[in-house]
Write an enzyme that holds these catalytic residues in place. Structure first.
Site, PDB file in Angstrom:
ATOM      1  N   TYR A   1     -12.422  -2.630  -3.236  1.00 48.85           N
ATOM      2  CA  TYR A   1     -12.940  -2.670  -1.862  1.00 48.85           C
ATOM      3  C   TYR A   1     -14.467  -2.555  -1.809  1.00 48.85           C
ATOM      4  O   TYR A   1     -15.014  -2.072  -0.822  1.00 48.85           O
ATOM      5  CB  TYR A   1     -12.295  -1.548  -1.039  1.00 48.85           C
ATOM      6  CG  TYR A   1     -10.888  -1.866  -0.556  1.00 48.85           C
ATOM      7  CD1 TYR A   1     -10.615  -3.019   0.188  1.00 48.85           C
ATOM      8  CD2 TYR A   1      -9.820  -1.011  -0.818  1.00 48.85           C
ATOM      9  CE1 TYR A   1      -9.331  -3.312   0.631  1.00 48.85           C
ATOM     10  CE2 TYR A   1      -8.529  -1.293  -0.375  1.00 48.85           C
ATOM     11  CZ  TYR A   1      -8.292  -2.448   0.355  1.00 48.85           C
ATOM     12  OH  TYR A   1      -7.024  -2.738   0.808  1.00 48.85           O
ATOM     13  N   HIS A  30      -1.693  -5.528   1.373  1.00 50.79           N
ATOM     14  CA  HIS A  30      -2.964  -6.217   1.146  1.00 50.79           C
ATOM     15  C   HIS A  30      -2.695  -7.634   0.679  1.00 50.79           C
ATOM     16  O   HIS A  30      -1.736  -7.875  -0.056  1.00 50.79           O
ATOM     17  CB  HIS A  30      -3.776  -5.503   0.051  1.00 50.79           C
ATOM     18  CG  HIS A  30      -4.850  -6.371  -0.538  1.00 50.79           C
ATOM     19  ND1 HIS A  30      -6.078  -6.534   0.052  1.00 50.79           N
ATOM     20  CD2 HIS A  30      -4.864  -7.172  -1.641  1.00 50.79           C
ATOM     21  CE1 HIS A  30      -6.807  -7.392  -0.671  1.00 50.79           C
ATOM     22  NE2 HIS A  30      -6.087  -7.786  -1.699  1.00 50.79           N
ATOM     23  N   PHE A  53     -15.265   3.592   7.654  1.00 48.05           N
ATOM     24  CA  PHE A  53     -13.900   3.957   7.257  1.00 48.05           C
ATOM     25  C   PHE A  53     -13.688   3.896   5.738  1.00 48.05           C
ATOM     26  O   PHE A  53     -12.603   4.214   5.250  1.00 48.05           O
ATOM     27  CB  PHE A  53     -12.868   3.049   7.953  1.00 48.05           C
ATOM     28  CG  PHE A  53     -13.044   1.580   7.673  1.00 48.05           C
ATOM     29  CD1 PHE A  53     -12.562   1.001   6.507  1.00 48.05           C
ATOM     30  CD2 PHE A  53     -13.698   0.765   8.585  1.00 48.05           C
ATOM     31  CE1 PHE A  53     -12.729  -0.350   6.234  1.00 48.05           C
ATOM     32  CE2 PHE A  53     -13.871  -0.599   8.327  1.00 48.05           C
ATOM     33  CZ  PHE A  53     -13.391  -1.147   7.150  1.00 48.05           C
ATOM     34  N   LYS A 104       0.843  -1.195   0.000  1.00 46.33           N
ATOM     35  CA  LYS A 104       0.000   0.000   0.000  1.00 46.33           C
ATOM     36  C   LYS A 104       0.886   1.256   0.000  1.00 46.33           C
ATOM     37  O   LYS A 104       2.108   1.171   0.222  1.00 46.33           O
ATOM     38  CB  LYS A 104      -0.929  -0.064   1.213  1.00 46.33           C
ATOM     39  CG  LYS A 104      -1.918  -1.255   1.147  1.00 46.33           C
ATOM     40  CD  LYS A 104      -2.812  -1.337   2.387  1.00 46.33           C
ATOM     41  CE  LYS A 104      -3.804  -2.481   2.295  1.00 46.33           C
ATOM     42  NZ  LYS A 104      -4.663  -2.590   3.519  1.00 46.33           N
ATOM     43  N   ASN A 147      -1.745  -0.221   7.310  1.00 49.83           N
ATOM     44  CA  ASN A 147      -1.226  -1.580   7.567  1.00 49.83           C
ATOM     45  C   ASN A 147      -0.381  -2.168   6.427  1.00 49.83           C
ATOM     46  O   ASN A 147      -0.243  -3.377   6.297  1.00 49.83           O
ATOM     47  CB  ASN A 147      -2.345  -2.510   8.028  1.00 49.83           C
ATOM     48  CG  ASN A 147      -3.447  -2.683   7.002  1.00 49.83           C
ATOM     49  OD1 ASN A 147      -3.358  -2.160   5.895  1.00 49.83           O
ATOM     50  ND2 ASN A 147      -4.469  -3.427   7.368  1.00 49.83           N
ATOM     51  N   GLU A 183      -9.110 -10.429  -8.038  1.00 47.62           N
ATOM     52  CA  GLU A 183      -8.254  -9.253  -7.865  1.00 47.62           C
ATOM     53  C   GLU A 183      -7.105  -9.245  -8.877  1.00 47.62           C
ATOM     54  O   GLU A 183      -6.707  -8.184  -9.360  1.00 47.62           O
ATOM     55  CB  GLU A 183      -7.748  -9.200  -6.424  1.00 47.62           C
ATOM     56  CG  GLU A 183      -8.890  -8.916  -5.439  1.00 47.62           C
ATOM     57  CD  GLU A 183      -8.528  -9.141  -3.982  1.00 47.62           C
ATOM     58  OE1 GLU A 183      -7.355  -9.448  -3.675  1.00 47.62           O
ATOM     59  OE2 GLU A 183      -9.437  -9.017  -3.138  1.00 47.62           O
TER      60      GLU A 183
HETATM   61  P1  GTP Z   1      -6.614  -6.343   3.132  1.00 51.87           P
HETATM   62  O1  GTP Z   1      -5.607  -7.411   2.924  1.00 51.87           O
HETATM   63  O2  GTP Z   1      -6.082  -4.952   2.848  1.00 51.87           O
HETATM   64  O3  GTP Z   1      -7.914  -6.615   2.415  1.00 51.87           O
HETATM   65  O4  GTP Z   1      -6.903  -6.318   4.705  1.00 51.87           O
HETATM   66  P2  GTP Z   1      -7.746  -7.381   5.554  1.00 51.87           P
HETATM   67  O5  GTP Z   1      -8.314  -8.441   4.666  1.00 51.87           O
HETATM   68  O6  GTP Z   1      -6.875  -7.794   6.683  1.00 51.87           O
HETATM   69  O7  GTP Z   1      -8.919  -6.459   6.129  1.00 51.87           O
HETATM   70  P3  GTP Z   1     -10.330  -6.057   5.432  1.00 51.87           P
HETATM   71  O8  GTP Z   1     -10.434  -6.673   4.083  1.00 51.87           O
HETATM   72  O9  GTP Z   1     -11.387  -6.313   6.423  1.00 51.87           O
HETATM   73  O10 GTP Z   1     -10.146  -4.479   5.292  1.00 51.87           O
HETATM   74  C1  GTP Z   1      -9.480  -3.932   4.183  1.00 51.87           C
HETATM   75  C2  GTP Z   1      -8.623  -2.786   4.636  1.00 51.87           C
HETATM   76  O11 GTP Z   1      -9.467  -1.733   5.103  1.00 51.87           O
HETATM   77  C3  GTP Z   1      -7.703  -3.074   5.820  1.00 51.87           C
HETATM   78  O12 GTP Z   1      -6.512  -3.680   5.463  1.00 51.87           O
HETATM   79  C4  GTP Z   1      -7.454  -1.681   6.361  1.00 51.87           C
HETATM   80  O13 GTP Z   1      -6.499  -0.990   5.563  1.00 51.87           O
HETATM   81  C5  GTP Z   1      -8.817  -1.041   6.143  1.00 51.87           C
HETATM   82  N1  GTP Z   1      -9.624  -1.168   7.378  1.00 51.87           N
HETATM   83  C6  GTP Z   1     -10.294  -2.254   7.827  1.00 51.87           C
HETATM   84  N2  GTP Z   1     -10.907  -1.993   8.999  1.00 51.87           N
HETATM   85  C7  GTP Z   1     -10.603  -0.705   9.285  1.00 51.87           C
HETATM   86  C8  GTP Z   1     -10.932   0.163  10.363  1.00 51.87           C
HETATM   87  O14 GTP Z   1     -11.629  -0.203  11.303  1.00 51.87           O
HETATM   88  N3  GTP Z   1     -10.407   1.435  10.303  1.00 51.87           N
HETATM   89  C9  GTP Z   1      -9.642   1.874   9.267  1.00 51.87           C
HETATM   90  N4  GTP Z   1      -9.165   3.128   9.273  1.00 51.87           N
HETATM   91  N5  GTP Z   1      -9.306   1.083   8.248  1.00 51.87           N
HETATM   92  C10 GTP Z   1      -9.787  -0.181   8.252  1.00 51.87           C
HETATM   93 MG    MG Z   2      -9.400  -7.979   2.905  1.00 47.81          MG
END
Ligand code: GTP
Ligand code: MG
Length: 149
Positions: A49, A115, A57, A9, A112, A126
């Protein structure tokens, strides 16, 4: 064979963590079949997304992902989707185990650094979303017989 879409990212790129992150997948033994630096347009971020559209968020997530160049990758291998998720660690870096990418290199969910696809189906979806066909390469790593019996 299974494939996963991995993306450094914008924070990972800005913080100079691209090499470190690629190395972890390389050293594990997965095969890189696609790689590029890319500035993500808003429409692509929204499509990527789309499942999170209703989350509070979501707007900041779209701003974050489109805030600078990302490094897009496709990695292949047996069990690569689940294994990559383990290498990456929990979504919230404070909960991610030491030894994982997020556990070692990040502190906040909204920053974080990386991805990873969450299922083989999404790995395919994807990959097709972020890469054109001519950007992906099938090849046999020299180490293949030393990696898999
Ligand atoms: P990805 O590998 O990036 O898809 O992450 P993930 O699978 O571990 O998490 P998820 O798919 O649920 O969420 C996608 C992304 O949205 C996360 O990696 C974060 O960057 C962001 N995100 C998720 N939850 C939160 C939150 O509560 N607050 C914020 N600011 N960002 C969030
Ligand atoms: Mg995810």
């Amino acid at each position: 064979v299974e494939q996963t879409y991995i993306m450094v990212k914008p924070d990972g790129v800005q913080r100079g963590l691209v090499g470190e992150i690629i190395s972890r997948f390389e050293r594990k033994g997965f095969k890189l079949t696609g790689l590029k630096l890319f500035q993500c347009p808003k429409e692509l971020a929204e499509e990527h997304y789309k499942d999170l559209k209703t989350k509070s968020f979501y707007p900041t997530l779209i701003d974050y992902i489109t805030s600078g160049p990302v490094v897009c990758m496709v990695w292949e291998g047996v069990g690569v989707v689940a294994s990559a998720r383990k290498l990456i660690g929990s979504t919230n870096p404070l909960q991610a185990e030491p030894g994982t990418i997020r556990g070692d290199l990040a502190v906040q969910t909204g920053r974080n650094v990386v991805h990873g696809s969450d299922s083989p189906e999404n790995g395919k979806r994807e990959t097709a979303l972020w890469f054109k066909e001519g950007e992906l390469y099938e090849w046999t790593p020299a180490q293949a017989p030393w990696l898999m019996e």
